[in-house]
Structures are given as structure tokens and as C-alpha cells.
Design a protein around this motif. Structure first.
Motif, short mmCIF file in Angstrom:
data_model
loop_
_atom_site.label_atom_id
_atom_site.label_comp_id
_atom_site.label_asym_id
_atom_site.label_seq_id
_atom_site.Cartn_x
_atom_site.Cartn_y
_atom_site.Cartn_z
N MET A 23 0.87 -1.51 -0.32
CA MET A 23 0.18 -0.19 0.09
C MET A 23 1.04 1.21 0.29
N LEU A 24 2.24 0.54 0.44
CA LEU A 24 2.85 2.42 0.60
C LEU A 24 3.54 3.15 -0.82
N PRO A 25 3.66 4.31 -0.70
CA PRO A 25 3.81 5.12 -2.09
C PRO A 25 4.71 4.88 -2.32
N ASP A 26 5.30 4.66 -3.95
CA ASP A 26 6.66 4.52 -4.27
C ASP A 26 7.95 4.82 -3.97
N ILE A 54 6.19 3.09 17.04
CA ILE A 54 7.12 3.29 15.51
C ILE A 54 8.22 2.58 14.94
N HIS A 55 8.58 1.12 15.90
CA HIS A 55 9.18 0.94 15.95
C HIS A 55 8.83 -0.48 15.03
N ALA A 56 7.52 -0.59 15.63
CA ALA A 56 6.41 -1.92 15.33
C ALA A 56 6.55 -1.57 14.39
N VAL A 57 5.61 -0.12 13.83
CA VAL A 57 5.51 -0.19 12.65
C VAL A 57 6.38 -0.27 11.59
N MET A 115 -0.03 4.16 7.41
CA MET A 115 0.05 4.33 8.29
C MET A 115 -1.21 3.44 9.69
N GLN A 116 -2.78 4.54 9.05
CA GLN A 116 -3.71 4.20 9.53
C GLN A 116 -3.86 2.59 10.11
N GLN A 117 -4.09 2.09 9.10
CA GLN A 117 -4.30 0.81 9.00
C GLN A 117 -3.36 -0.17 9.27
N THR A 118 -1.76 0.34 9.03
CA THR A 118 -0.91 -0.20 9.80
C THR A 118 -0.94 -0.29 11.40
N LEU A 119 -1.06 0.56 11.81
CA LEU A 119 -1.87 0.75 13.50
C LEU A 119 -2.93 0.00 13.85
#
Length: 309
Positions: A57-60, A96-99, A269-273
Motif C-alpha cells: 500500500m505504500l507510495p513508491d 513506531i518501531h513496531a510500524v 499508516m492508519q491501517q498498519t496501526l
């Protein structure tokens, strides 16, 4: 001011976790997928494996860079602070480290003054702020990913010698300490005007940069500080011979803030959290730091303080 014993015990674990996280993140490369590794990041007994679906999902540009940067004032234990070895540690660095482990990215946490966090993100120096209150005027500038219940406490010296209560007008004429650039600074300024309107003495506002607010309180430089809930509650519990709470007010959420032209990164970021919350990692981190009661029901974007009004 001494960091409470409980927090000091956690430092070694966090520092080790950060090292593992960065080592795993170094395996990530630009392209369509992150390099596979048999290693799994573990924090407080919870495994945090790489998640390919979230990485995709991350931007390139983030994939190519292979990292995310975060700005913090590191002045609010146990949320975020600098330990005796100079490392930035706390609840937020743990998250943050878990992300980073989940996304297979390096995570860089940089110390900055609170009032410089938003401009730093706007200019592109950092990807995220870490301690931004989700308020309407902030949403005009940034997209906000809410991840932490927050509010303020009135922290005073033990015995409450100045008689501060939940009635804010009891602070008229007192020396009130806040962090520079925060919503609290604006609120105390408005309160001082109310004092004058009521025929009372104005507040002597003391704004500090990159300072643990209990320090000037203990040194008798101020009479009361408007501290965040997480720090204030911890300090009052750990040092009851020095500090106590005159009042606690839950009023909103702390958010990761990013530029409004980064919707892909925002949603990732929202979905990762949310993923970390669903798998129990989020709760474990907060419980480890004694912040379990500040866990949100779910991770939201640009929330309207939905359940704290």
C-alpha cells in the motif's frame, strides 16, 4: 527529575527492540516487495512480522527511500523521552518501531522542539509529527492519524500549597507552566484574559521548550503545570512526595500528523496501526508502560474527538 524506576527498567528492552527493528528494516529494498527474512521483530514477547499486503500500500517514493522519519520533542515520559544513554524511548517510539517492522522500513526518530514539529512536516523534513493534538485548526494544515487518548492534568506540588482545583479561576495570579507551541499555551493565555475580565490577577504564563515540565515545578519556578495526561499521571503516581494532581481532563486524541498531499501514506499508516491493535501488539506496548487506559477503541483519521466530548 528522575525517571520512574519502572520506565528505567523498560529502557534496555526498548533499545534492544529498536536495534532489532532497524536491522530488520535494513532488509527492505525499493521495488514491488521487501526482501524476505527469517527474523521476526519481537517486543515484550509479541512477534511483529513483516506484512506484505500493508507494504504494497505504500507510495513508491517511500518504498524507494526505505524509511520513515518522525519528529518528537521527547519531553513527555512515558510517551516519549530521552533516557540516560541518550536514546529516545517510550510508548511512541515502541509503536513506531513496531510500524517499521510491519512495513519492513527503517524508522528514524528525531528530537525537535514541539513548536517546530508541524513546520518540519510541512517543509518535508520529516514524514510525521508524533504528538499533535487532533483539533479542527490542526486539520486545516495536516491529516491526523489518531492513536492515543489524551488530555491535560493540573500538576502541582505535593500538598497543593496554592489551592488549585478543577475551577480554572483558582489559577489566576499564579505562575503556570506549559510547553511552548502547544494548545495548552493558547488555553492558558485565554484563561488569563478571563481572570482579568473577572477582576482577578492575570496568570504569569511560563512557556518552556524541550523541558520536562515537572522539573520547573519541583524547582518552584512555577506553581502549577498543564501537563499531558500520560506524563502527569505517571509523575504523580511515582513521586507522591513531590507532586499531585489537582484535576484530570480527557479532551481529545494525540495523532501522527502528515501533509495532506500524502493520502496513500496516511491510509497505510492508519491501517498498519489498526493491524497492530487487532493483533494485540498495540495493547501490549501501552500496558508495558502503564498506559493501558489511554488505548483508543480504533485508529481513526481526522477524528472529531468522537467519544471524549
Amino acid at each position: 527529575m528522575n525517571i520512574p524506576q519502572r520506565s528505567r527498567r523498560s529502557v534496555a528492552v526498548i533499545a534492544a527492540a529498536a536495534t532489532v527493528s532497524l536491522a530488520l528494516a535494513a532488509c527492505a529494498t525499493g521495488g514491488d516487495s521487501a526482501a524476505e527474512t527469517d527474523d521476526v521483530f519481537v517486543i515484550y514477547g509479541e512477534e511483529v512480522p513483516f506484512n506484505q499486503e500493508l507494504y504494497d500500500m505504500l507510495p513508491d517514493d517511500v518504498k524507494e527511500k526505505g524509511s520513515l522519519s518522525f519528529s518528537t520533542d521527547a519531553a513527555g515520559p512515558p510517551r516519549t523521552f530521552v533516557d540516560d544513554s541518550g536514546e529516545i524511548v517510550g510508548v511512541i517510539p515502541d509503536v513506531i518501531h513496531a510500524v517499521g517492522a510491519t512495513l519492513g522500513l527503517e524508522t528514524e526518530i528525531l528530537k525537535n522542539s514541539f513548536d517546530a514539529e508541524v513546520p518540519g512536516v510541512e517543509s518535508g523534513r520529516f514524514d510525521f509529527t508524533t504528538g499533535t493534538g487532533d483539533f479542527p485548526h490542526r486539520r486545516e494544515i495536516l491529516d491526523l492519524i489518531d492513536y492515543y487518548k489524551a488530555g491535560r492534568v493540573y500538576l502541582v506540588q505535593a500538598g497543593n500549597p496554592m489551592g488549585v482545583t478543577k475551577d480554572e479561576l483558582t489559577q489566576c495570579g499564579l505562575r503556570v507552566g506549559v510547553l511552548k507551541g502547544t494548545t495548552q499555551e493558547q488555553l492558558v493565555t485565554e484563561l488569563s484574559q478571563r481572570c482579568e475580565d473577572e477582576g482577578l490577577e492575570p496568570i504569569n504564563l511560563q512557556s518552556f521548550n524541550n523541558v520536562l515540565l515537572p522539573v520547573p515545578l519541583e524547582a518552584d519556578r512555577v506553581d502549577v503545570v498543564w501537563e499531558n495526561t500520560s506524563t502527569g499521571m505517571m509523575v504523580a503516581e511515582e513521586s507522591p512526595d513531590k507532586f499531585e494532581l489537582a484535576d484530570v481532563l480527557f479532551q481529545g486524541y494525540v495523532a501522527f500528523g502528515l501533509r495532506k498531499d500524502r493520502p496513500e501514506l496516511r491510509d497505510t499508516m492508519q491501517q498498519t496501526l489498526q493491524h497492530l491493535m487487532d493483533t494485540g501488539v498495540y495493547q501490549t506496548i501501552y500496558d508495558e508502560w502503564g498506559q493501558g487506559e489511554l488505548v483508543m477503541d480504533y485508529i481513526s483519521i481526522n477524528s472529531d474527538n468522537r467519544d471524549l466530548q
